[in-house]
Design a protein around this motif. Structure first.
Motif, PDB file in Angstrom:
ATOM      1  N   SER A  48       0.827  -1.208   0.000  1.00  0.00           N
ATOM      2  CA  SER A  48       0.000   0.000   0.000  1.00  0.00           C
ATOM      3  C   SER A  48       0.858   1.252   0.000  1.00  0.00           C
ATOM      4  O   SER A  48       2.051   1.214   0.333  1.00  0.00           O
ATOM      5  N   GLU A  49       0.228   2.370  -0.355  1.00  0.00           N
ATOM      6  CA  GLU A  49       0.953   3.643  -0.368  1.00  0.00           C
ATOM      7  C   GLU A  49       1.406   4.018   1.036  1.00  0.00           C
ATOM      8  O   GLU A  49       2.459   4.639   1.219  1.00  0.00           O
ATOM      9  N   THR A  50       0.594   3.635   2.040  1.00  0.00           N
ATOM     10  CA  THR A  50       0.961   3.956   3.425  1.00  0.00           C
ATOM     11  C   THR A  50       2.252   3.247   3.827  1.00  0.00           C
ATOM     12  O   THR A  50       3.155   3.848   4.424  1.00  0.00           O
ATOM     13  N   GLN A  54       5.964   4.792   4.789  1.00  0.00           N
ATOM     14  CA  GLN A  54       6.676   4.449   6.015  1.00  0.00           C
ATOM     15  C   GLN A  54       8.084   3.927   5.718  1.00  0.00           C
ATOM     16  O   GLN A  54       9.043   4.255   6.431  1.00  0.00           O
ATOM     17  N   ALA A  55       8.203   3.113   4.682  1.00  0.00           N
ATOM     18  CA  ALA A  55       9.516   2.582   4.297  1.00  0.00           C
ATOM     19  C   ALA A  55      10.442   3.714   3.870  1.00  0.00           C
ATOM     20  O   ALA A  55      11.623   3.761   4.259  1.00  0.00           O
ATOM     21  N   ASP A  80      10.497  -6.137   7.232  1.00  0.00           N
ATOM     22  CA  ASP A  80      10.542  -6.793   8.532  1.00  0.00           C
ATOM     23  C   ASP A  80      10.352  -5.790   9.665  1.00  0.00           C
ATOM     24  O   ASP A  80       9.897  -6.150  10.758  1.00  0.00           O
ATOM     25  N   VAL A  81      10.693  -4.529   9.379  1.00  0.00           N
ATOM     26  CA  VAL A  81      10.620  -3.482  10.399  1.00  0.00           C
ATOM     27  C   VAL A  81       9.256  -2.803  10.399  1.00  0.00           C
ATOM     28  O   VAL A  81       8.628  -2.622  11.453  1.00  0.00           O
ATOM     29  N   ILE A  82       8.771  -2.430   9.205  1.00  0.00           N
ATOM     30  CA  ILE A  82       7.562  -1.612   9.152  1.00  0.00           C
ATOM     31  C   ILE A  82       6.290  -2.403   8.860  1.00  0.00           C
ATOM     32  O   ILE A  82       5.184  -1.935   9.175  1.00  0.00           O
ATOM     33  N   ALA A  83       6.408  -3.571   8.247  1.00  0.00           N
ATOM     34  CA  ALA A  83       5.220  -4.359   7.895  1.00  0.00           C
ATOM     35  C   ALA A  83       5.554  -5.840   7.931  1.00  0.00           C
ATOM     36  O   ALA A  83       5.534  -6.518   6.894  1.00  0.00           O
ATOM     37  N   PRO A  84       5.844  -6.386   9.118  1.00  0.00           N
ATOM     38  CA  PRO A  84       6.253  -7.797   9.202  1.00  0.00           C
ATOM     39  C   PRO A  84       5.186  -8.772   8.727  1.00  0.00           C
ATOM     40  O   PRO A  84       5.506  -9.883   8.313  1.00  0.00           O
ATOM     41  N   GLU A  85       3.912  -8.357   8.737  1.00  0.00           N
ATOM     42  CA  GLU A  85       2.841  -9.265   8.336  1.00  0.00           C
ATOM     43  C   GLU A  85       2.872  -9.601   6.851  1.00  0.00           C
ATOM     44  O   GLU A  85       2.345 -10.625   6.429  1.00  0.00           O
ATOM     45  N   ILE A  86       3.495  -8.752   6.050  1.00  0.00           N
ATOM     46  CA  ILE A  86       3.577  -9.034   4.608  1.00  0.00           C
ATOM     47  C   ILE A  86       5.012  -9.272   4.141  1.00  0.00           C
ATOM     48  O   ILE A  86       5.264  -9.475   2.958  1.00  0.00           O
ATOM     49  N   ALA A  87       5.946  -9.245   5.090  1.00  0.00           N
ATOM     50  CA  ALA A  87       7.365  -9.334   4.720  1.00  0.00           C
ATOM     51  C   ALA A  87       7.704 -10.656   4.063  1.00  0.00           C
ATOM     52  O   ALA A  87       8.411 -10.701   3.049  1.00  0.00           O
TER      53      ALA A  87
END
Length: 336
Positions: A48-50, A54-55, A80-87
């Motif tokens: 996502s753009e959000t 953040q990245a 792994d840092v900002i969105a571990p659920e999709i990493a």
């Protein structure tokens, strides 16, 4: 062109990086790394753009603390840092694309230099390169830990690239041809033709067949008779010994190569390379005929000794004289 691409990316997609560059918190090399890493992220994952914002913000924040190379490594794990659920899913897609690209770009070229060497260069997938490096390091890792200043082997002092090159040669000689695809109706092999007289002389030459793929022609390469004798100890070559009128006196290898059972027996008996001062493991050593088969030596345990690759080369080098000590060790003396 690279500057133009960076300027376009900063103007259209990455305002935080542009602001950091303008404020001096990000240098141009770091900006290039961040924008290219973020572009790669969007190509291989549904993000996502959000998450992208953040990245971008996180990488800009870390830029003052890391070099471009370190920042690139950090960018690879940014999810792994900002969105571990999709990493994990994103990594899987990225790696699949990288592996596919690696397969398409895999290359290996060989070119004769005309000075007795062949230049090899190419590209390999990371996995294959890592496996190759692991295999080669098995040959370069052994160290002689009990040698004094008088017996230290010069091979141990060689530059690492040269050790690695010698390890590659040893690896090729150690590959089991029975596990390779059939080539020309037989297991992959190299044929060496040599006259009986040349085989028995210290100084002689042999013709190496099957090199057209490297040379680009049907011309035959040559090796020394000493090298042919060394290879015939345990490498998968077919020695074709010729008489005075080029008639084949012998074609084969079975009677010259030590069997697997003999190798195991040698390993139990010798345990390490038997050269004086060398303690490289026997598992990484080669079976050597003490009395060369070219002079009637038999392929049995009484006529065999384990030598590491470096000492095996020395045993067949006419510049060295070989002495067998009462305890079975081998000592080399340079001829004057």
């Amino acid at each position: 062109h690279a500057d133009q691409q960076l300027a376009t990316a900063l103007d259209r997609r990455y305002p935080a990086v542009a602001a950091g560059l303008g404020e001096g918190r990000v240098n141009p090399a770091q900006a290039q790394v961040i924008t290219s890493s973020l572009d790669a992220l969007t190509e291989h994952a549904e993000i996502s753009e959000t998450v992208m914002a953040q990245a971008e913000a996180h990488l800009v924040e870390q830029a003052p603390h890391f070099s471009p190379t370190q920042l690139r490594r950090l960018a690879r794990r940014i999810l792994d840092v900002i969105a571990p659920e999709i990493a994990e899913e994103a990594d899987a897609k990225r790696l699949a694309a990288l592996e596919d690209d690696a397969r398409r770009h895999t290359r290996l070229r060989m070119r004769r230099q005309g000075d007795g060497t062949t230049r090899i260069w190419g590209l390999l997938p990371d996995l294959a390169a890592t496996r190759l490096a692991t295999y080669l390091e098995a040959f370069t890792n052994p160290r002689a830990s009990h040698r004094d200043s008088l017996t230290t082997d010069a091979v141990d002092r060689l530059p690492y690239p040269r050790k690695l090159g010698q390890a590659f040669v040893s690896f090729l000689e150690a590959v089991d041809p029975k596990r390779l695809p059939l080539h020309g109706g037989d297991a992959t092999a190299i044929t060496v033709t040599i006259s009986l007289d040349s085989l028995r002389r210290e100084l002689g030459t042999a013709d190496l067949l099957g090199t057209a793929a490297v040379t680009g022609s049907d011309d035959q390469d040559q090796i020394t008779a000493a090298e042919a004798r060394r290879l015939a100890c345990n490498a998968f070559i077919i020695p074709a010994v010729l008489g005075a009128d080029s008639e084949i006196l012998d074609l084969g290898r079975a009677s010259r190569l030590f069997t697997r059972a003999q190798r195991r027996a040698l390993l139990l008996r010798d345990q390490t390379c038997r050269a004086v001062g060398c303690d490289r493991p026997g598992a990484w050593s080669e079976a050597h005929h003490l009395d060369p088969w070219s002079h009637g030596g038999s392929t049995d345990l009484a006529n065999a000794v384990l030598l590491c690759s470096a000492d095996h080369h020395r045993a067949h080098d006419p510049d060295y004289r070989v002495e067998r000590l009462p305890n079975g060790d081998i000592r080399f003396h340079r001829r004057t």
